[in-house]
Structures are given as structure tokens and as C-alpha cells.
Design a protein around this motif. Sequence first.
Motif, PDB file in Angstrom:
ATOM      1  N   ARG A 191       0.810  -1.221   0.000  1.00  0.00           N
ATOM      2  CA  ARG A 191       0.000   0.000   0.000  1.00  0.00           C
ATOM      3  C   ARG A 191       0.842   1.271   0.000  1.00  0.00           C
ATOM      4  O   ARG A 191       0.480   2.274  -0.604  1.00  0.00           O
ATOM      5  N   GLU A 192       1.962   1.241   0.717  1.00  0.00           N
ATOM      6  CA  GLU A 192       2.778   2.448   0.843  1.00  0.00           C
ATOM      7  C   GLU A 192       3.848   2.554  -0.234  1.00  0.00           C
ATOM      8  O   GLU A 192       4.566   3.549  -0.302  1.00  0.00           O
ATOM      9  N   GLY A 193       3.964   1.539  -1.083  1.00  0.00           N
ATOM     10  CA  GLY A 193       4.977   1.570  -2.128  1.00  0.00           C
ATOM     11  C   GLY A 193       6.368   1.351  -1.556  1.00  0.00           C
ATOM     12  O   GLY A 193       6.540   0.963  -0.408  1.00  0.00           O
ATOM     13  N   GLY A 194       7.362   1.592  -2.351  1.00  0.00           N
ATOM     14  CA  GLY A 194       8.735   1.439  -1.881  1.00  0.00           C
ATOM     15  C   GLY A 194       9.308   0.058  -2.088  1.00  0.00           C
ATOM     16  O   GLY A 194      10.473  -0.190  -1.768  1.00  0.00           O
ATOM     17  N   GLY A 195       8.504  -0.892  -2.577  1.00  0.00           N
ATOM     18  CA  GLY A 195       9.028  -2.213  -2.886  1.00  0.00           C
ATOM     19  C   GLY A 195       9.279  -3.109  -1.699  1.00  0.00           C
ATOM     20  O   GLY A 195       9.979  -4.115  -1.813  1.00  0.00           O
ATOM     21  N   LEU A 198       7.316  -4.815   2.045  1.00  0.00           N
ATOM     22  CA  LEU A 198       6.056  -5.013   2.755  1.00  0.00           C
ATOM     23  C   LEU A 198       6.221  -4.840   4.252  1.00  0.00           C
ATOM     24  O   LEU A 198       7.252  -5.204   4.822  1.00  0.00           O
ATOM     25  N   SER A 199       5.172  -4.333   4.882  1.00  0.00           N
ATOM     26  CA  SER A 199       5.103  -4.328   6.342  1.00  0.00           C
ATOM     27  C   SER A 199       4.620  -5.698   6.791  1.00  0.00           C
ATOM     28  O   SER A 199       4.184  -6.524   5.978  1.00  0.00           O
ATOM     29  N   GLU A 200       4.669  -5.945   8.085  1.00  0.00           N
ATOM     30  CA  GLU A 200       4.200  -7.231   8.605  1.00  0.00           C
ATOM     31  C   GLU A 200       2.713  -7.413   8.332  1.00  0.00           C
ATOM     32  O   GLU A 200       2.260  -8.506   8.002  1.00  0.00           O
ATOM     33  N   ARG A 201       1.941  -6.347   8.465  1.00  0.00           N
ATOM     34  CA  ARG A 201       0.500  -6.417   8.192  1.00  0.00           C
ATOM     35  C   ARG A 201       0.236  -6.714   6.718  1.00  0.00           C
ATOM     36  O   ARG A 201      -0.641  -7.519   6.373  1.00  0.00           O
ATOM     37  N   GLU A 202       0.993  -6.085   5.838  1.00  0.00           N
ATOM     38  CA  GLU A 202       0.816  -6.324   4.404  1.00  0.00           C
ATOM     39  C   GLU A 202       1.195  -7.755   4.036  1.00  0.00           C
ATOM     40  O   GLU A 202       0.548  -8.384   3.195  1.00  0.00           O
ATOM     41  N   LEU A 203       2.240  -8.278   4.680  1.00  0.00           N
ATOM     42  CA  LEU A 203       2.622  -9.668   4.434  1.00  0.00           C
ATOM     43  C   LEU A 203       1.512 -10.611   4.889  1.00  0.00           C
ATOM     44  O   LEU A 203       1.223 -11.608   4.222  1.00  0.00           O
ATOM     45  N   SER A 204       0.878 -10.297   6.005  1.00  0.00           N
ATOM     46  CA  SER A 204      -0.231 -11.109   6.499  1.00  0.00           C
ATOM     47  C   SER A 204      -1.357 -11.160   5.471  1.00  0.00           C
ATOM     48  O   SER A 204      -1.910 -12.227   5.174  1.00  0.00           O
ATOM     49  N   ASP A 205      -1.691 -10.003   4.899  1.00  0.00           N
ATOM     50  CA  ASP A 205      -2.748  -9.942   3.887  1.00  0.00           C
ATOM     51  C   ASP A 205      -2.352 -10.702   2.626  1.00  0.00           C
ATOM     52  O   ASP A 205      -3.175 -11.393   2.009  1.00  0.00           O
ATOM     53  N   ARG A 214      13.376  -5.050   6.422  1.00  0.00           N
ATOM     54  CA  ARG A 214      12.978  -4.749   5.044  1.00  0.00           C
ATOM     55  C   ARG A 214      12.629  -6.060   4.346  1.00  0.00           C
ATOM     56  O   ARG A 214      13.496  -6.914   4.172  1.00  0.00           O
ATOM     57  N   LEU A 215      11.370  -6.219   3.984  1.00  0.00           N
ATOM     58  CA  LEU A 215      10.947  -7.435   3.298  1.00  0.00           C
ATOM     59  C   LEU A 215      10.687  -7.092   1.836  1.00  0.00           C
ATOM     60  O   LEU A 215       9.769  -6.334   1.520  1.00  0.00           O
ATOM     61  N   THR A 216      11.494  -7.647   0.966  1.00  0.00           N
ATOM     62  CA  THR A 216      11.366  -7.364  -0.455  1.00  0.00           C
ATOM     63  C   THR A 216      10.772  -8.556  -1.196  1.00  0.00           C
ATOM     64  O   THR A 216      10.676  -9.665  -0.665  1.00  0.00           O
ATOM     65  N   GLU A 217      10.408  -8.298  -2.420  1.00  0.00           N
ATOM     66  CA  GLU A 217       9.855  -9.344  -3.282  1.00  0.00           C
ATOM     67  C   GLU A 217      10.842 -10.498  -3.437  1.00  0.00           C
ATOM     68  O   GLU A 217      10.472 -11.676  -3.360  1.00  0.00           O
ATOM     69  N   GLU A 218      12.106 -10.170  -3.638  1.00  0.00           N
ATOM     70  CA  GLU A 218      13.136 -11.187  -3.845  1.00  0.00           C
ATOM     71  C   GLU A 218      13.358 -12.033  -2.592  1.00  0.00           C
ATOM     72  O   GLU A 218      13.528 -13.255  -2.674  1.00  0.00           O
TER      73      GLU A 218
END
Length: 318
Positions: free
Chosen positions: A227-231, A233-240, A265-269
Motif C-alpha cells: 500500500r505504501e509503495g517502496g518495494g 512489505l510491512s508485517e500487516r501487508e505480508l499477512s494480507d 525490510r521485506l522485499t519481493e526477492e
Amino acid sequence: MLMFPEGTTTNGSALIKFKPGAFLAGVPVQPVLLHYPNKLDTVRWTYKGTAWTEALWHTVSQPYTNMTVEFLPVYNPSEEEKKDPNLYADNVQKLMARALGVPATDHVMEGGVPVSKIGGLSLPLESPARETLTLLHKNGLGAHEVQTALDRMIDRCRSGAQGAKVSAEELASMLGLSHQQTAVHICGLYSKDDSVDLRHIYFSVAPLTGCVDLKTLLHSAFTLFNREGGGRLSERELSDLMEALVGIPQHRIAELYAAASDQNRLTEESLLRVLTAHPTFQKVTKEYLRPEEAAGTLSNGRSVNNNGSVYNNSKKSE
């Protein structure tokens, strides 16, 4: 004190994981098995199938109900079991399962759904995505029609104009279903009302069809859940995101977040690396994010599509 260590009712074919509450005191327990040798089983109900109201009606409609009470020998815990209530509970579960002649499983009931716990994640015994595919195939949708419907879903999610949540009526139209009841059923697999988040259907069903590889799938998921961009994820976004991939809510995501993040920092990779190579979390990919023909079997050797029969509904107590 009478206690039912499973804390729920199941269908009688296995014992699910015992809750440790009855074993916290570290004192001997009296295992008791309750058998119902009736021609028609009316005393048990599960998260799917017969509801408790139906079971009650069928029970009171019979002249009588047979029940056999079997007392096993009193179980005296070892010193190790006294210190570890989970070990104590597991050992009593295995003992009672052997006496019943059924498997002892590690599954628990969570939100009314049987799940296994892997690194804090809740993995459903029966994948909503697989059941969705089965329903679509039964309604005459072939691979091309399913692919087309999934494309419509992800396009709508990416556009952001109409939102990702749809009603059962909208879902039926999007899937090209002639019977809206099938869409209602699919909504019920993912939510508690007649609406559904299209992201949950797309991200759980698409990998099973083989129409998208995991790297591409995670890229799309990151785009929609970051949601906030930047590439990252937050812990909440990872949960979703994990809820969308697996098909049910994920409330304990901390262990996965810690394994996949670098300096918070949790990235796609990094998530892709953990889901494909981590000794614990790669199980999510192997069992839920691979095409049907490649999904293989669960750790107990049974087909993923035939897991509905591993739950026990015999009543137990100590």
C-alpha cells in the motif's frame, strides 16, 4: 473434572491435536473413549456437511442412541511430560488414537477450519482454491474459460477503479456461471458472507492452473498489497498477502516476516527466496502454489485433494 482435549467435534476418522490445557497440572489423567455404535451416526457434526442442528434433529428422531464408554488405563506422566504439557498432550493423543484404531494428526481447528501450523502460518487441510477449481470444472468451465476469468479478476484488481471486492452476483457474471449458487459457494470458501475479495481467488487459484509462475505471481501480489509503495512489505501487508496465497486469514506472521526480512525490510526477492528454499516455509509453495498435477501429496502421503477424511469426531476425555 471432565475435559474434551480436542476442543471441537470432527468426523471420527482421526484424532486432531490435543490442546495442552488439560495437561498443564502435570498430574495423571484418565483417558476415556466414547463410541457410538449406531447404524445412523447422528451425534457428530463437522465444519462441513451436517450442521449441529441437523444432527440434533436426527438424534431426537431416533428411539434411542447407543453409546459405549471405554476406560483406558490411567496415564501417569513422566518427569519430562510434567515439564512439557504439549509433549504430555501429544503422547496421550497417540495412545488414544491407537486404542481407537485411527491416526493422530497435528491439525487444529482455527476459525472453524481444520489447519496445520507451519512456522506460525495456518495451512488449511482443504485448499479453498482447489475446491474452487473443482466447482468451476463441474460447472463446465475448461482451462481456457478459467484462465479468461482469472485475467478479468487481476485486471479489475490492478485498475483499482471498482475495487477488488465483488458480490456473488458479480462473481457469477465474471466467471460466466449460469447458477449464482455456485458463486455463493465460492464466496463462502473465502469469506463469511456473499461477497469475496478477488485477490484471494486469483492469487490462490492462478498458481494451481499453471498459468503463472511463482515469481510473476509474487510480483503481482507485491504490487497490489504494498500500500505504501517502496518495494517492501510491512508485517500487516505480508499477512494480507499470505492470506490471499493460502486462502485463509494469517494471524501469526512474525516468524515468516523475520525469516524473509533483512533489517526489517521485506522485499519481493527475499520472500521468493524463503518460499522456495527455506526448510519450513517452502512447504507452502510445494502444497499450495504449484499446478494441480505437480502438487504431489501431503506429508502423510495422501493426495491433497483427498484430505477431507482425516478428521476425528469420536468424543474423548480425561
